[in-house]
Design an enzyme around this catalytic site. Structure first.
Site, PDB file in Angstrom:
ATOM      1  N   ASP A  75       3.904  -6.374 -11.390  1.00 30.47           N
ATOM      2  CA  ASP A  75       3.694  -7.611 -10.652  1.00 30.47           C
ATOM      3  C   ASP A  75       4.140  -8.773 -11.530  1.00 30.47           C
ATOM      4  OD1 ASP A  75       2.922  -8.799  -8.327  1.00 30.47           O
ATOM      5  OD2 ASP A  75       0.778  -8.692  -8.694  1.00 30.47           O
ATOM      6  N   ARG A  83       2.476 -10.283 -15.831  1.00 24.59           N
ATOM      7  CA  ARG A  83       1.761  -9.229 -16.529  1.00 24.59           C
ATOM      8  C   ARG A  83       2.349  -9.033 -17.933  1.00 24.59           C
ATOM      9  NH1 ARG A  83      -0.351 -10.528 -12.504  1.00 24.59           N
ATOM     10  NH2 ARG A  83      -1.451  -9.260 -10.976  1.00 24.59           N
ATOM     11  N   ARG A 145       3.380 -20.200  -5.990  1.00 26.33           N
ATOM     12  CA  ARG A 145       4.096 -18.924  -6.032  1.00 26.33           C
ATOM     13  C   ARG A 145       5.223 -18.921  -4.987  1.00 26.33           C
ATOM     14  NH1 ARG A 145      -0.180 -14.537  -4.848  1.00 26.33           N
ATOM     15  NH2 ARG A 145       1.504 -13.107  -5.429  1.00 26.33           N
ATOM     16  N   LYS A 175       7.704 -10.102  -0.835  1.00 25.81           N
ATOM     17  CA  LYS A 175       6.343 -10.059  -0.300  1.00 25.81           C
ATOM     18  C   LYS A 175       5.943 -11.423   0.258  1.00 25.81           C
ATOM     19  CE  LYS A 175       4.594 -10.645  -5.024  1.00 25.81           C
ATOM     20  NZ  LYS A 175       3.975  -9.999  -6.180  1.00 25.81           N
ATOM     21  N   HIS A 176       4.986 -11.524   1.190  1.00 24.31           N
ATOM     22  CA  HIS A 176       4.077 -10.528   1.755  1.00 24.31           C
ATOM     23  C   HIS A 176       4.270 -10.572   3.259  1.00 24.31           C
ATOM     24  CE1 HIS A 176       2.260 -12.269  -1.946  1.00 24.31           C
ATOM     25  NE2 HIS A 176       1.810 -11.050  -2.181  1.00 24.31           N
ATOM     26  N   HIS A 188      -7.410 -10.846  -1.346  1.00 29.35           N
ATOM     27  CA  HIS A 188      -8.123 -10.065  -2.352  1.00 29.35           C
ATOM     28  C   HIS A 188      -9.627 -10.084  -2.083  1.00 29.35           C
ATOM     29  CE1 HIS A 188      -4.368 -11.043  -4.483  1.00 29.35           C
ATOM     30  NE2 HIS A 188      -4.553  -9.904  -5.116  1.00 29.35           N
ATOM     31  N   ASP A 257       0.606  -3.851   0.300  1.00 29.51           N
ATOM     32  CA  ASP A 257      -0.129  -4.564  -0.731  1.00 29.51           C
ATOM     33  C   ASP A 257      -1.278  -3.648  -1.159  1.00 29.51           C
ATOM     34  OD1 ASP A 257      -0.821  -6.580  -2.487  1.00 29.51           O
ATOM     35  OD2 ASP A 257      -0.931  -8.146  -0.973  1.00 29.51           O
TER      36      ASP A 257
END
Length: 504
Positions: A75, A83, A145, A175-176, A188, A257
């Site tokens: 990611d 990351r 983002r 995405k998404h 989330h 996802d």
């Protein structure tokens, strides 16, 4: 023979699963699953030792040794989502900063550089770029983002980023789908609904995904978002919505996802959600980062999370809910993505388009907006961090601004639902009278807690400067400052240079 005891069925099920795992070395269960046919794994921050440049490539090599052609995802978007640089903050620009500069040549070059970093880690799939059009300024999970707030702007930069990533030898996963940009709930943590008319979704949110498809994107990630105009299910589980991808000419791999997110786990269960996703047309099931985002039965491990989904698929085959043909269809698609990454690996990848290192600072300098006089004198500098807690998507807790500014102290006052007056009273009590205050904010829409806090700060410390790392307010703030359109180590360095006149 039951599915759970049939090696062929077990291998078929494993071939459509994409789990996360704990630790910086390959656990035995993961190696066993790869031997059984597991598609691969997804890297998160806990898998990476950022003090040892050789660790992640060695881990990737071990997983590739266990199963040639393994799909290794990460990611990595740049800007607030990283990351590979989770401990310190990204040194790539945010999508919003790239959209501000609005030069698709630069965006493509950023994609090439992102791919270079991912390729060096040994991963083969970048879970980027974001194709969401951020039309809701209060969106808690997309924001900077996204490349911007219009379909045309986002579409051209999505296409450029996909082209750059894939020219760099890495599969891009846009995405998404069909868009997380008009939501007010983080998937989330809950199940978001998009209440827009179908025609508005079609015209304002789907075009960037079409641009990615037209650019040859290798994979598309679904969203756990209910588009009310399309039905009652989140897109990940809705055959009508996933069918729209195929109708638009997408022939690559549909990746869900993460199934550990509360939008699926709390509403349907990760296992039941996995079965419904395959039936809806998904190909690769991202099980996610071992977490507690949704309800669980006690403390569970990475193996438990994997086994929950695997066993649900096997049980669904046994009871006839899940046809073998649906698994075979998904497995063929995943194998096709693996073949794509293997061919890209053999071909190598572009290191840059012009032979020069990508200049993130130049992008950030051009992207940020300055409001009023923003110089900060030498001496004691205090960072007052009023920003919301990092979302699960961002994950990184790095705070590079205080380091770049050489702050004497950091006063953290994340507001959330707390009373702004009480938080500011406590925070101001910790700041020396002669300290130069730099307030960090990221949610400054009218009526927000952070706006109320800035009003209090303006009265108490009218010399304070605001650094807004989120999207700008539609009206004037009470204090001068910078709108940075992203939070990263690269952004912090440019902010410090702008405020102090000294390069970091």
């Amino acid at each position: 023979m039951s599915a759970s005891s049939d090696p062929g069925v077990r291998s078929l099920v494993a071939s459509v699963l994409w789990p996360g795992f704990s630790g910086r070395t390959a656990p035995d269960w993961l190696l066993h699953a790869l031997d059984e046919g597991l598609a691969g794994a997804v890297y998160f921050g806990q898998n990476i030792d950022q003090t040892d440049a050789a660790q992640l490539p060695a881990l990737s090599a071990r997983l590739r040794e266990a199963r040639p052609g393994v799909l290794l995802g990460i990611d990595e978007e740049g800007g607030p989502v990283t990351r590979l640089e989770a401990a310190t903050g990204s040194t790539l620009p945010s999508a919003s900063q790239l959209g501000r500069v609005d030069d698709t040549t630069i965006t493509r070059a950023a994609g090439v550089e992102l791919a270079r970093r991912v390729r060096a880690s040994g991963a083969t799939v970048a879970l980027a770029p974001v194709a969401d059009v951020n039309t809701n300024p209060r969106n808690p999970v997309i924001g900077t983002r996204a490349f911007g707030a219009t379909a045309e702007l986002v579409g051209r930069h999505v296409a450029a980023m996909v082209a750059g990533i894939q020219a760099g030898g890495i599969a891009a996963c846009v995405k998404h789908f069909p868009g997380h940009g008009d939501t007010a709930v983080d998937s989330h943590l809950g199940l978001p609904h998009v209440t827009l008319p179908a025609a508005v979704v079609e015209s304002e949110h789907l075009p960037p995904f079409q641009a990615a498809i037209d650019a040859g994107v290798a994979a598309v990630m679904t969203s756990h978002v209910v588009v009310d105009a399309f039905g009652d299910l989140p897109a990940t589980l809705d055959p009508r919505v996933l069918g729209m991808l195929r109708e638009r000419g997408f022939s690559g791999t549909i990746i869900t996802d993460a199934l550990d997110m509360a939008a699926i786990r709390a509403e349907f269960g990760a296992g039941a959600g996995a079965v419904r996703a395959i039936l809806a047309g998904a190909d690769l099931l991202c099980i996610g980062n071992p977490s507690d985002l949704g309800p669980k039965h006690g403390s569970t491990s990475d193996l438990d999370d994997y086994a929950e989904v695997r066993d649900a698929l096997l049980a669904a085959v046994d009871d006839g809910t899940l046809p073998i043909a649906a698994l075979e269809r998904a497995s063929r698609s995943v194998a096709g993505l693996s073949e794509w990454t293997e061919a890209a690996s053999r071909a190598g990848g572009a290191s840059s388009d012009d032979g020069e290192a990508f200049d993130t600072a130049r992008v950030v300098r051009e992207a940020i907006a300055v409001r009023g006089s923003v110089s900060v004198p030498a001496g004691d500098r205090v960072v007052l961090d009023l920003r919301d807690r990092a979302s699960a998507a961002v994950a990184s807790t790095a705070e590079p601004f205080s380091v770049a500014l050489g702050a004497e102290r950091v006063v953290a006052g994340p507001l959330g639902t707390r009373d702004a007056v009480a938080v500011m009273s406590d925070a101001l009590g910790q700041i020396p009278e002669d300290g130069a205050v730099i307030a960090l904010v990221d949610a400054v829409q009218p009526g927000s807690s952070q706006r109320r806090a800035l009003g209090i700060l303006a009265v108490a410390r009218p010399s304070a400067v605001v650094v807004n790392t989120g999207l700008p307010a539609p009206d004037a703030l009470v204090l001068p400052g910078l709108d940075t359109y992203g939070s990263s180590r690269a952004t912090a360095a440019v902010v410090a240079e702008t405020l102090t006149g000294v390069a970091v």
